[in-house]
Design an enzyme around this catalytic site. Structure first.
Site, short mmCIF file in Angstrom:
data_model
loop_
_atom_site.label_atom_id
_atom_site.label_comp_id
_atom_site.label_asym_id
_atom_site.label_seq_id
_atom_site.Cartn_x
_atom_site.Cartn_y
_atom_site.Cartn_z
N GLY A 170 0.85 -1.19 0.00
CA GLY A 170 0.00 0.00 0.00
C GLY A 170 0.88 1.24 0.00
N ARG A 192 -3.00 -8.29 -1.29
CA ARG A 192 -4.25 -9.00 -1.58
C ARG A 192 -4.32 -9.34 -3.06
NH1 ARG A 192 -8.51 -5.26 1.48
NH2 ARG A 192 -6.91 -3.81 0.79
N ARG A 249 0.87 -4.34 12.46
CA ARG A 249 0.24 -4.58 13.76
C ARG A 249 0.83 -5.88 14.30
NH1 ARG A 249 -0.90 -0.18 13.79
NH2 ARG A 249 -2.88 0.91 14.04
N GLU A 278 0.17 -5.08 23.27
CA GLU A 278 0.87 -3.91 23.81
C GLU A 278 0.19 -3.43 25.09
OE1 GLU A 278 0.85 -1.16 20.57
OE2 GLU A 278 1.74 -2.65 19.25
N HIS A 296 5.57 1.21 19.69
CA HIS A 296 4.54 1.63 18.73
C HIS A 296 4.62 3.13 18.47
CE1 HIS A 296 0.26 0.62 17.12
NE2 HIS A 296 0.85 1.51 16.38
#
Lengths: 332, 310
Positions: A170, A192, A249, A278, A296
């Site tokens: 992306g 994808r 993530r 987290e 993060h």
């Protein structure tokens, strides 16, 4: 600044948690003459009680690192838009939002460069042992013990010629690719579906990509399809000299399996900005010099925080003016 | 010494390992072996000064395991007809990669972030608000100024451009084929960038080229990156600028008196300190070693040297 009397007439935007942008930079950068904030986090009431008491006429949410699911939306019958300051949308129940006709305005392209920069930084750190060497020098060992590498051997690796596998091409993945090409790396990816007009080799599965990569860089969103996408088979395909960098993530990786691979030397190293639970971080990782971790914070630059906060405000103002959202999320 | 190089030297030549001698015994060691020693293999930290050269009357070649030759007394070598070789090109990419790594690590505080997680502090609270330096700085699109646009400087420029940075530089002469903005003095360069990278070779002219005036021009939002030589920077001035907040941060791979690092820097989170590892990857060290060996073999077989300095 609107006078107190006029202020009360303004429509309310719900803040469940205080967005990092507001907390770090100051809320004064993100006020508007078109709405006012209803701050759930300032109340001592549990969230659902607060919403039951105050949520009846709220039409918009500025969501930031907070779960917005059916139980929350049930208490907010008038909400028609959620503006989020997060790049990822995994905390929003997207099907529920769609069902209720709630539009989503996301962070757009704001974070892409900073996350891409950070991914590159983590990769080089792991390959060249930057953090580990810095620790070594700061503990005074260079002067007292000698060079970081024992017995004249080296265990850092060049970037040039490395095969980079990007999981999720992306906006972020694409920027990572562009940067690493300048270092002499070759790029391949899994997404994808294959991206038209992109010349990098495409692999149907992450496992195939891993088998042909020296480093995997995870840049995809977390969905049902991508949960534990990087699993035992993928890590085995990546191999003993392979490196993983995760700025997506934590849930995209089978964390337990990755930790086992790192501890047992089944992969060469990892750069991790995100974790499954987290702020819990597997304690085994704390002892490893071939792992670089961060809390993060890949998006946390002053510049990005300011921009994303302003974008959220812009989206909300557009909504209250009955204009098109600036960065509407379209699920494709 | 890099073990691969040591093994190869040992198998092809009669190798005298000076680093194994206690410093007090060195003169004696050299004296007793001076007739047989025809070559010296040096590196970035330990070179061949006049004293060493003079103590080896049959010295024919100094082959350095480095691209920099500031620790070799070139004048003395030239006077005595001694050849000198280095290891250019093979390490360009690694040093450039390290330059960018230093920039990213300093601006984005990668090392303090890692330390924060390792210490277990993340669990204690929202790091961004309370305990953690939250003002991390963006790299992309920042103006980068490079001191010395040679092989390494150019490689750094190419990488920084991929991050959308604008590039400007200062060097002895303008490079007509490079379309970056040129400044004929380093103070103007420093004024006009927020990331200053030192990547030139060390000569009499470039010693302490980064001084108080340059640091002031770079300013409290600027960061300094040094992948050249420690002596390029007036180290005490750098230290006081960092302690007083007159510079936003620094990333250093080299120091004036390695392996000594100024003590106050050890405690600063906005300073990244590496132990001179610019070219320290397996691949590059092997290539550098092969180049040292190739130069030695060529010399002793009366063939042209692959990478001579003189």
């Amino acid at each position: 600044m609107a006078s107190p009397a006029a202020d009360e007439d303004l429509p309310q935007v719900l803040l469940i948690k205080n967005p990092p942008a507001f907390a770090v930079l100051g809320e004064e950068h993100f006020t508007s003459t078109k709405f006012r904030y209803l701050k759930a986090f300032e109340s001592s009431l549990p969230l659902h009680d607060f919403l039951a008491a105050h949520g009846g006429s709220v039409r918009a949410i500025l969501a930031s690192l907070s779960v917005v699911d059916a139980s929350v939306l049930d208490l907010l019958p008038e909400v028609r838009v959620i503006a989020t300051t997060s790049a990822g949308l995994n905390l929003l129940d997207l099907p529920e939002c769609r069902r209720r006709g709630i539009k989503i305005a996301n962070a757009g392209d704001v974070y892409s460069t900073d996350v891409a920069d950070y991914a590159v930084g983590l990769l080089i750190d792991v390959l060249r042992k930057i953090s580990a060497s810095n620790r070594y020098v700061k503990q005074g060992f260079w002067a007292s013990k000698g060079d970081y590498y024992p017995l004249g051997s080296k265990f850092c690796f060049q970037l040039r010629g490395k095969r980079i596998g990007i999981v999720g091409l992306g906006r972020i993945g694409y920027q990572v690719a562009k940067r690493l090409e300048a270092f002499g790396c070759s790029i391949a990816y899994n997404s994808r579906k294959a991206k038209p007009g992109v010349s990098y080799p495409f692999y149907q599965t992450v496992q195939e990509l891993a088998a042909k990569s020296d480093a995997l860089i995870l840049c995809c969103g977390l969905t049902q399809q991508t949960r534990h996408l990087v699993n035992k088979e993928v890590l085995a395909a990546l191999g003993k000299e392979g490196v993983v960098v995760n700025v997506a993530r934590g849930g995209v990786i089978d964390e337990k399996e990755m930790v086992r691979c790192l501890v047992e030397g089944e992969i060469a190293g990892a750069g991790l900005d995100v974790f499954e639970n987290e702020p819990e971080v597997p304690k085994e990782l704390m002892e490893l010099d071939n792992v670089v971790m961060s809390p993060h914070c890949a998006v946390r630059t002053r510049e990005s925080l300011m921009e994303v906060g302003r974008l959220a405000v812009g989206n909300l103002e557009a909504f209250f003016s009955n204009e098109p959202l600036l960065s509407e999320f379209e699920d494709d | 010494m890099y073990s691969y190089l040591e093994q190869e030297l040992q198998s092809r030549f009669n190798l005298f390992k000076l680093w194994q001698q206690p410093p007090s015994k060195i003169p004696e060691f050299l004296k007793s072996n001076q007739r047989t020693i025809k070559a010296v293999v040096s590196n970035a930290r330990v070179g061949a000064d006049a004293q060493l050269i003079d103590s080896l009357p049959n010295l024919e070649i100094v082959a350095s395991f480095s691209v920099g030759f500031d620790k070799i007394d070139l004048k003395r070598c030239e006077e005595k007809g001694i050849r000198v070789t280095n290891t250019p090109d093979v390490l360009t990419d690694d040093v450039a990669d390290l330059g960018i790594a230093l920039i990213l690590a300093v601006l984005r505080k990668i090392c303090p972030c890692d330390g924060f997680v390792r210490s277990g502090k993340w669990k204690d609270g929202d790091f961004g608000i309370v305990t953690f330096p939250c003002f991390l700085l963006q790299f992309s699109s920042k103006p980068v100024g490079i001191v010395g646009l040679g092989r390494i400087g150019s490689a750094i420029a190419k990488r920084a451009q991929a991050f959308g940075c604008s590039i400007s530089y200062h060097s002895r002469t303008q490079k007509p084929l490079k379309h970056y903005k040129y400044y004929d003095n380093i103070v103007d360069l420093a004024k006009n960038c927020s990331i200053l990278v030192v990547a030139c070779s060390l000569t009499d002219e470039t010693r302490h080229i980064v001084n108080r005036e340059v640091i002031d021009a770079l300013g409290p939002r600027g960061i300094l990156i040094n992948v050249g030589r420690g002596a390029h920077v007036d180290e005490p001035e750098l230290v006081s600028a960092l302690l007083e907040g007159r510079l936003a941060g620094a990333g250093l791979d080299v120091y004036e008196d390695e392996p000594e690092v100024p003590d106050p820097l050890l405690r600063l989170d906005n300073v990244l300190l590496l132990p001179h590892v610019g070219s320290d990857t397996v691949e590059t060290c092997n290539s550098m070693a092969d180049l040292v060996l190739a130069n030695l073999e060529a010399h002793f077989n009366s063939r042209p040297l692959p990478t001579p300095v003189i």
